[in-house]
Design an enzyme around this catalytic site. Structure first.
Site, short mmCIF file in Angstrom:
data_model
loop_
_atom_site.label_atom_id
_atom_site.label_comp_id
_atom_site.label_asym_id
_atom_site.label_seq_id
_atom_site.Cartn_x
_atom_site.Cartn_y
_atom_site.Cartn_z
N ASP A 26 -39.75 -10.24 -30.78
CA ASP A 26 -40.82 -10.77 -31.62
C ASP A 26 -42.14 -10.40 -30.95
OD1 ASP A 26 -42.15 -12.51 -33.53
OD2 ASP A 26 -40.28 -13.62 -33.62
N GLU A 37 -34.20 7.39 -29.67
CA GLU A 37 -33.86 6.33 -30.62
C GLU A 37 -35.09 6.00 -31.44
OE1 GLU A 37 -32.08 1.90 -29.93
OE2 GLU A 37 -34.06 2.27 -29.14
N ASP A 43 -45.30 -10.78 -35.93
CA ASP A 43 -45.60 -12.12 -36.44
C ASP A 43 -46.93 -12.18 -37.19
OD1 ASP A 43 -44.89 -15.09 -36.10
OD2 ASP A 43 -46.94 -15.05 -35.36
N HIS A 98 -36.53 -18.91 -39.53
CA HIS A 98 -36.79 -20.17 -38.84
C HIS A 98 -37.93 -20.96 -39.47
CE1 HIS A 98 -39.66 -17.30 -37.46
NE2 HIS A 98 -40.36 -18.26 -36.88
N ASP A 99 -38.57 -20.41 -40.49
CA ASP A 99 -39.68 -21.11 -41.13
C ASP A 99 -39.30 -21.71 -42.49
OD1 ASP A 99 -41.46 -20.45 -39.08
OD2 ASP A 99 -41.98 -18.53 -40.01
C1 GLC Z 1 -45.12 -17.00 -38.04
C2 GLC Z 1 -43.88 -17.59 -37.40
C3 GLC Z 1 -44.03 -19.08 -37.35
C4 GLC Z 1 -45.24 -19.43 -36.50
C5 GLC Z 1 -46.48 -18.70 -37.01
C6 GLC Z 1 -47.58 -18.72 -35.99
O1 GLC Z 1 -45.25 -17.37 -39.35
O2 GLC Z 1 -42.75 -17.19 -38.09
O3 GLC Z 1 -42.89 -19.72 -36.84
O4 GLC Z 1 -45.46 -20.80 -36.53
O5 GLC Z 1 -46.24 -17.34 -37.28
O6 GLC Z 1 -47.25 -17.89 -34.91
#
Ligand code: GLC
Length: 611
Positions: free
Chosen positions: A114, A290, A223, A361-362
């Protein structure tokens, strides 16, 4: 003339699969805090992930994407990074990470990290030096003076530089006493926004990419990319312009939805930064043999999303396709789901790679968002459509949102509501509860004698991986069977056709001449139906069930013909058909046979050389 030579050179350094792997990759998102705790402290860690890599290998995963593993005080579960180059202590050490990388590599699983470019954490050295005004860090963040304002009673006060609101509620500006200025934070106060108008920041972030690429990672998930830039005060008389009210019903003045975010997201400069990161990743293609994947996260209009793919002269990223998350719900019909699929395929620029995200995860889990009855259907659709598939941990067994009380709540998006009653409407904790491995204590996630960082969902005694492995009729076995068939030439390369035969029957075919075809059938209704697919003329008639969802009466290996297919209520089925011919025999003119033979011969040569 130069292109074939170049291709030859690249081909000697890297196999075709190393260059093309990303185009049909099955990527498994791991949320490290909740995947597997190896040291009994109640929080997942790197060694826990390494321990479970054989499971992911066995399931057929091509790559893992790890949500942030870097040093962080966890104001936003690791998305507030203190140091981009070190590992969060509770997750392990750099040696643990390198071991994870090596074990993954030995199992043929690639590792994607990430990358959080919009903000650092407020405990980072960069931010501290910026507060102190030390060059060049002084320009690393978005700093601004407060504005003078007067209350009705005549008292003068200082207010933030603009009315901007944080994604997690309340002002997006925080005053810093030492620097005597406000800094921007689009998320929590502990996540100061980086200033992309600084070339130093641009370079510093490229070097972060290089640091991890040098270690051998296979790419990045980027992100909140559409938040990189904000309006430039130089174009607005030296001030940050206020955003207009959105007029959204139910949004109070502290809520993010209260404003239309025309100055704080989707600014056009963003795309060039993404393309420049692509160039950095491409520096590694020859040296590491790669292709490095880049997937960007932005919740934005489709027209804005697809620009991340690149232009006619520049390559970009794969913009996450969130349409399965946002545009499909428990009541969506087959017509609507078909439209959602077709929409992405229609807007995606030709030659680019599609992708399908059904959870992260959101967002609430598929079982809660789309219903337990649709778990197999959503997993299958994401796996048989063209391009990249992203599975969030636990979706392969149909995990459900867990209950997290106000006292146990960790997510700032929920805590910032200051509302112990309705916080859960905003909380992302329920979809972050620990992975349910088995029915032992803490669902086999941890052997802590205390509590886990978030409570394990109550249903783990029956809903867990071990139980599903033991039961051939489970979400897990269905998922795995579909993944096995995902490796077929038809799903890897075949043409896509989507049909809604009725409100409740959705049919997806992937056909490639000379290969067995693949056919996915979903019944969204509770009543069984028998369908006739003779109208799909290119689909060979003989079919064999290769994956049968938990609600289906038709079992694996059953054979039947396309004119009569019985589909139980809420059932998802995957079939393999006979070999798809190169042209309808009846309509093939004898003059075209030499051409067909030629096509067959070249196709065989190409496949032999590049597969
Ligand atoms: C993205 C992530 C989230 C986080 C936000 C701020 O949306 O997926 O979990 O809170 O960015 O970094």
């Amino acid at each position: 003339m130069r292109l074939p030579i170049l291709l030859l050179l690249v081909a000697t350094a890297a196999s075709a699969s190393d260059l093309d792997w990303w185009k049909t990759a099955l990527i498994y998102q791991i949320y490290p805090r909740s995947f597997k705790d190896s040291n009994g402290d109640g929080t997942g860690d790197l060694n826990g992930i390494t321990e479970k890599l054989p499971y992911l290998h066995d399931t057929g995963i091509d790559a893992i994407w790890l949500s942030p593993i870097y040093r962080s005080p966890n104001y936003d579960s690791g998305y507030d990074i203190t140091d981009y180059r070190s590992i969060q202590e509770e997750y392990g050490t750099m040696e643990d990470f390198e071991r994870l990388l090596n074990v993954s590599r030995s199992l043929g699983i690639r590792v994607v990290l990430d990358f959080v470019p919009n903000h650092t954490g407020n405990e980072s050295e960069w931010f501290n030096r910026s507060i102190a005004g030390e060059a060049p860090y002084n320009e690393y963040y978005v700093w601004a003076d407060g504005l003078n304002a007067t209350y009705d009673n005549g008292t003068v006060y200082t207010k933030p530089p603009s009315n901007w609101i944080s994604n997690f509620r309340k002002s997006a500006w925080e005053f810093n006493e030492v620097r005597g200025q406000y800094y921007l934070h689009q998320f929590v106060i502990g996540q100061p926004d980086l200033n992309y108008r600084s070339n130093y920041v641009q370079e510093a972030m490229k070097n972060v990419l290089r640091f991890w690429l040098d270690k051998g990672v296979s790419g990045f998930r980027v992100d909140a990319v559409n938040k990189l830039y904000e309006a430039d005060p130089n174009n607005y008389g030296g001030v940050y312009p206020d955003e207009p009210l959105s007029g959204a019903a139910n949004a109070g003045p502290d809520d993010y939805e209260y404003l239309s975010h025309i100055y704080t997201e989707n600014l056009l400069e963003t795309y060039d930064v993404v393309y420049s990161w692509r160039d950095v990743l491409d520096e590694y293609i020859t040296s590491q043999g790669e292709y490095k994947i880049m997937m960007t996260e932005a919740y934005a209009a489709l027209q804005l999303m697809i620009r991340y793919y690149g232009t006619s002269t520049r390559n970009g990223s794969i913009p996450f396709n969130f349409s399965f998350l946002g545009d499909i719900n428990k009541n969506s019909t087959a017509w609507e789901i078909k439209t959602v699929i077709d929409r992405w395929m229609t807007y995606m620029p030709s030659g680019r790679v599609a992708n399908w995200v059904i959870g992260n995860h959101d967002q609430s889990r598929v079982a809660n968002r789309q219903g337990v009855d649709r778990i197999d259907a959503m997993n299958m659709l994401a796996l048989i459509l063209p391009g990249v598939t992203i599975t969030y941990q636990g979706e392969e067994i149909g995990m459900e949102d867990g209950y997290v009380s106000w006292n146990d709540t960790q997510d700032p998006q929920a805590c910032n509501t200051d509302d112990p009653i309705n916080y859960y409407l905003h909380s992302r904790d329920p979809n972050r509860t620990p992975y349910q491995w088995d029915s032992t204590a803490h669902a086999g996630f941890s052997n802590t004698t205390g509590s886990t960082w978030l409570p394990v969902a109550d249903n783990y005694l029956t809903l867990n991986l071990a139980a599903q492995i033991a039961n051939p009729k489970s979400h897990y076995h269905f998922y795995k069977d579909v993944v096995t068939n995902r490796k077929s030439p038809a799903i890897q390369e075949g043409d896509l056709d989507t049909r809604a035969l009725s409100e409740s029957i959705l049919v997806v075919t992937r056909l490639l001449p000379g290969e067995a075809g693949m056919l996915g059938v979903v019944n969204l209704a509770s009543e069984a139906q028998t369908i006739d697919l003779t109208s799909l003329r290119l689909l060979p008639s003989d079919l064999e069930v290769v994956a049968s969802g938990v609600n289906c009466a038709l079992e694996k290996n059953a054979t039947l013909t396309k004119s009569s297919i019985p589909v139980s209520g809420h059932c998802a089925l995957l079939f393999r058909s006979g070999v798809v011919s190169y042209g309808g025999a009846a309509s093939t003119h004898y003059l075209s046979y030499p051409l067909i033979l030629l096509a067959l011969a070249s196709y065989t040569i190409i496949r032999t050389n590049f597969s």
